[in-house]
Design a protein around this motif. Structure first.
Motif, PDB file in Angstrom:
ATOM      1  N   GLU A 139       0.824  -1.205   0.000  1.00 14.00           N
ATOM      2  CA  GLU A 139       0.000   0.000   0.000  1.00 14.00           C
ATOM      3  C   GLU A 139       0.858   1.256   0.000  1.00 14.00           C
ATOM      4  O   GLU A 139       0.563   2.230  -0.714  1.00 14.00           O
ATOM      5  CB  GLU A 139      -0.918   0.010   1.222  1.00 14.00           C
ATOM      6  N   ILE A 140       1.924   1.263   0.781  1.00 13.56           N
ATOM      7  CA  ILE A 140       2.822   2.414   0.827  1.00 13.56           C
ATOM      8  C   ILE A 140       3.398   2.713  -0.551  1.00 13.56           C
ATOM      9  O   ILE A 140       3.424   3.858  -1.011  1.00 13.56           O
ATOM     10  CB  ILE A 140       3.945   2.163   1.855  1.00 13.56           C
ATOM     11  N   GLU A 141       3.839   1.686  -1.246  1.00 10.40           N
ATOM     12  CA  GLU A 141       4.374   1.869  -2.594  1.00 10.40           C
ATOM     13  C   GLU A 141       3.311   2.379  -3.550  1.00 10.40           C
ATOM     14  O   GLU A 141       3.563   3.269  -4.374  1.00 10.40           O
ATOM     15  CB  GLU A 141       4.942   0.542  -3.112  1.00 10.40           C
ATOM     16  N   ASP A 142       2.102   1.839  -3.440  1.00  9.88           N
ATOM     17  CA  ASP A 142       1.019   2.240  -4.337  1.00  9.88           C
ATOM     18  C   ASP A 142       0.602   3.694  -4.105  1.00  9.88           C
ATOM     19  O   ASP A 142       0.287   4.419  -5.062  1.00  9.88           O
ATOM     20  CB  ASP A 142      -0.188   1.317  -4.156  1.00  9.88           C
ATOM     21  N   ILE A 143       0.586   4.122  -2.843  1.00  8.96           N
ATOM     22  CA  ILE A 143       0.224   5.507  -2.536  1.00  8.96           C
ATOM     23  C   ILE A 143       1.226   6.460  -3.186  1.00  8.96           C
ATOM     24  O   ILE A 143       0.848   7.437  -3.845  1.00  8.96           O
ATOM     25  CB  ILE A 143       0.178   5.743  -1.015  1.00  8.96           C
ATOM     26  N   ALA A 144       2.507   6.194  -3.001  1.00  8.61           N
ATOM     27  CA  ALA A 144       3.539   7.071  -3.559  1.00  8.61           C
ATOM     28  C   ALA A 144       3.492   7.076  -5.084  1.00  8.61           C
ATOM     29  O   ALA A 144       3.630   8.126  -5.719  1.00  8.61           O
ATOM     30  CB  ALA A 144       4.919   6.635  -3.067  1.00  8.61           C
ATOM     31  N   ARG A 145       3.286   5.911  -5.669  1.00  7.13           N
ATOM     32  CA  ARG A 145       3.228   5.835  -7.133  1.00  7.13           C
ATOM     33  C   ARG A 145       2.054   6.649  -7.661  1.00  7.13           C
ATOM     34  O   ARG A 145       2.189   7.407  -8.628  1.00  7.13           O
ATOM     35  CB  ARG A 145       3.112   4.377  -7.577  1.00  7.13           C
ATOM     36  N   ALA A 146       0.890   6.503  -7.028  1.00  5.41           N
ATOM     37  CA  ALA A 146      -0.291   7.248  -7.472  1.00  5.41           C
ATOM     38  C   ALA A 146      -0.110   8.750  -7.273  1.00  5.41           C
ATOM     39  O   ALA A 146      -0.636   9.555  -8.042  1.00  5.41           O
ATOM     40  CB  ALA A 146      -1.532   6.774  -6.717  1.00  5.41           C
ATOM     41  N   GLY A 147       0.650   9.121  -6.231  1.00  2.17           N
ATOM     42  CA  GLY A 147       0.866  10.534  -5.931  1.00  2.17           C
ATOM     43  C   GLY A 147       2.058  11.142  -6.629  1.00  2.17           C
ATOM     44  O   GLY A 147       2.406  12.305  -6.359  1.00  2.17           O
TER      45      GLY A 147
END
Length: 249
Positions: A50-58
């Motif tokens: 989830e942490i990786e996905d949040i940063a990627r989306a942002g």
């Protein structure tokens, strides 16, 4: 230039997906970076993803660290994403100046590249920067808050060392009351003293409404300082266009 720096150690479990919220932030021109703070070498496979996905989306970067590395990591990520954002802006300017299918910075001839890199370095140091820290104070974060507070002080000192105007705001989530997804602790400031004893009055809770908390900060950027944002963004655009025009054409 606007950033959200999210500090968390677990998975969200309330409200909208934080990945969706981070994508909304990116659409608003806000970069989302995420630091995962751990104790014993693992944050869990789901939380890490989830942490990786949040940063990627942002449009930002993510890193999982121990508390001892937190302060350095916050400074590194802030600096790195400033440079990345400026490089993206420069590449867009090159496309406008040289036409579609033109080279990126890394593809330029050495003499041209050195000129553009010099411009980018100067812009990274002088561009106005605003960073909103968004801190998870769910129950599992309680023993880590001292390191977070120290990291904020170090980050503010790092920002003060820049030539450009740099300011910090601080939010925590969740709030004390039901439905209070995030609370602003410090409005925009460049004074490290305002962070002192900030976390002594925070109450940790079990819920982790990361997505709604990100949206709260987006609203702060969008509505809380609208006139000031327009002034900052206008100055940045004028500065960027002038510097590129002098050094690239």
């Amino acid at each position: 230039m606007k950033q959200i720096l999210l500090i968390t150690d677990g998975c969200s479990n309330v409200g909208v997906s934080p990945v969706i919220a981070a994508a909304e932030a990116r659409e608003e021109g806000i970069t989302v970076n995420v630091v995962g703070v751990i104790d014993y070498g693992t944050i869990g496979e789901l939380g890490s993803r989830e942490i990786e996905d949040i940063a990627r989306a942002g449009g930002g970067i993510s890193q999982i660290v121990g508390t001892r590395q937190l302060a350095h990591t916050m400074q590194m990520m802030t600096r790195k994403t400033v440079v990345q954002t400026i490089q993206q802006a420069v590449n867009r300017e090159l496309t406008q100046i040289l036409g579609e299918g033109s080279k990126t910075v890394t593809d330029l001839e050495p003499a041209q590249r050195s000129q553009v890199v010099e411009v980018m370095d100067n812009m990274a140091e002088t561009t106005a920067l605003q960073v909103s820290l968004l801190i998870d104070v769910s129950a599992s974060m309680k023993p880590k808050l001292a390191a977070v507070e120290e990291g904020i002080r170090d980050l503010m000192l790092s920002l003060q060392a820049r030539v450009g105007k740099s300011r910090l705001s601080v939010f925590h989530f969740p709030g004390r009351h039901s439905g209070e997804h995030a609370v602003m602790d410090i409005d925009w400031t460049d004074d490290p003293g305002r962070v002192r004893s900030l976390f002594g009055r925070l109450q940790t809770k079990g819920a982790t409404p990361t997505g709604p908390a990100i949206q709260k900060v987006i609203d702060f950027y969008r509505y809380g300082t609208l006139e000031e944002q327009q002034e900052i963004e206008g100055n940045y655009r004028i500065e960027r266009e002038g510097m590129l025009g002098d050094n690239v054409v």
